[in-house]
Design an enzyme around this catalytic site. Structure first.
Site, PDB file in Angstrom:
ATOM      1  N   HIS A  79       2.345  -5.853   2.292  1.00 57.79           N
ATOM      2  CA  HIS A  79       1.949  -4.522   2.762  1.00 57.79           C
ATOM      3  C   HIS A  79       0.983  -4.630   3.934  1.00 57.79           C
ATOM      4  O   HIS A  79       0.417  -5.690   4.201  1.00 57.79           O
ATOM      5  CB  HIS A  79       1.333  -3.683   1.633  1.00 57.79           C
ATOM      6  CG  HIS A  79       0.035  -4.191   1.080  1.00 57.79           C
ATOM      7  ND1 HIS A  79      -0.037  -4.999  -0.036  1.00 57.79           N
ATOM      8  CD2 HIS A  79      -1.248  -4.005   1.482  1.00 57.79           C
ATOM      9  CE1 HIS A  79      -1.309  -5.267  -0.292  1.00 57.79           C
ATOM     10  NE2 HIS A  79      -2.064  -4.685   0.610  1.00 57.79           N
ATOM     11  N   GLU A 130      -0.813   0.643   2.537  1.00 60.71           N
ATOM     12  CA  GLU A 130      -2.039   0.942   1.806  1.00 60.71           C
ATOM     13  C   GLU A 130      -2.975   1.677   2.751  1.00 60.71           C
ATOM     14  O   GLU A 130      -3.077   1.317   3.934  1.00 60.71           O
ATOM     15  CB  GLU A 130      -2.680  -0.374   1.355  1.00 60.71           C
ATOM     16  CG  GLU A 130      -3.992  -0.235   0.607  1.00 60.71           C
ATOM     17  CD  GLU A 130      -4.566  -1.596   0.174  1.00 60.71           C
ATOM     18  OE1 GLU A 130      -4.208  -2.629   0.774  1.00 60.71           O
ATOM     19  OE2 GLU A 130      -5.369  -1.612  -0.776  1.00 60.71           O
TER      20      GLU A 130
HETATM   21 CO    CO Z   1      -4.184  -4.613   0.435  1.00 58.43          CO
END
Ligand code: CO
Length: 134
Positions: A79, A130
């Site tokens: 991510h 995120e």
């Molecule tokens: Co992270």
């Protein structure tokens, strides 16, 4: 709304050898391993001048990283994390836009002790995103 790239997270099958690549081969400053049982990972932070790399190794029975590594056994980018000033405002705005927040939508305390949410990759050009309040 989003600010700096806070970190890129890389899932790895072997944290020790991944850490050695960054520390010894690339000459980066790396942290000690930090177990995060709530997130099902053990992480090592690699400090770069302009951002961080997080190496993630599965921890525990039900680690999301374990499932990722079943599909990508050698590891891979898991991510990206972008900074936001206010996580609740960011979440509400994204929900109004119809985006999906993973889990129950409540910010959780992430690897840096700050509130985070994760956005569904299907809404984000195939990439798990995120957001971290800084
Ligand atoms: Co992270």
């Amino acid at each position: 709304m989003i600010g700096k790239l806070n970190h890129v997270a890389i899932a790895v099958p072997d944290l020790d050898s991944a850490t050695a690549i960054y520390r010894d081969t690339l000459g980066a400053r790396v942290s000690e391993p930090v177990p995060l049982p709530d997130h099902g990972v053990t992480t090592v932070f690699v400090e770069l001048p302009n951002t961080k790399i997080e190496l993630l190794e599965p921890l525990g029975e039900d680690s999301p990283i374990a499932r990722f590594l079943e599909r990508s056994p050698q590891g891979g980018i898991h991510h990206l994390c972008y900074e936001v000033a206010d996580i609740a405002l960011a979440r509400d705005r994204l929900l109004r836009e119809g985006l999906r927040i993973l889990g129950d939508g409540k910010p959780r305390i992430g690897a840096h002790g700050k509130p985070v949410i994760f956005l569904h990759p299907k809404d984000m050009t195939g990439t798990l995103i995120e957001l971290e309040q800084t």
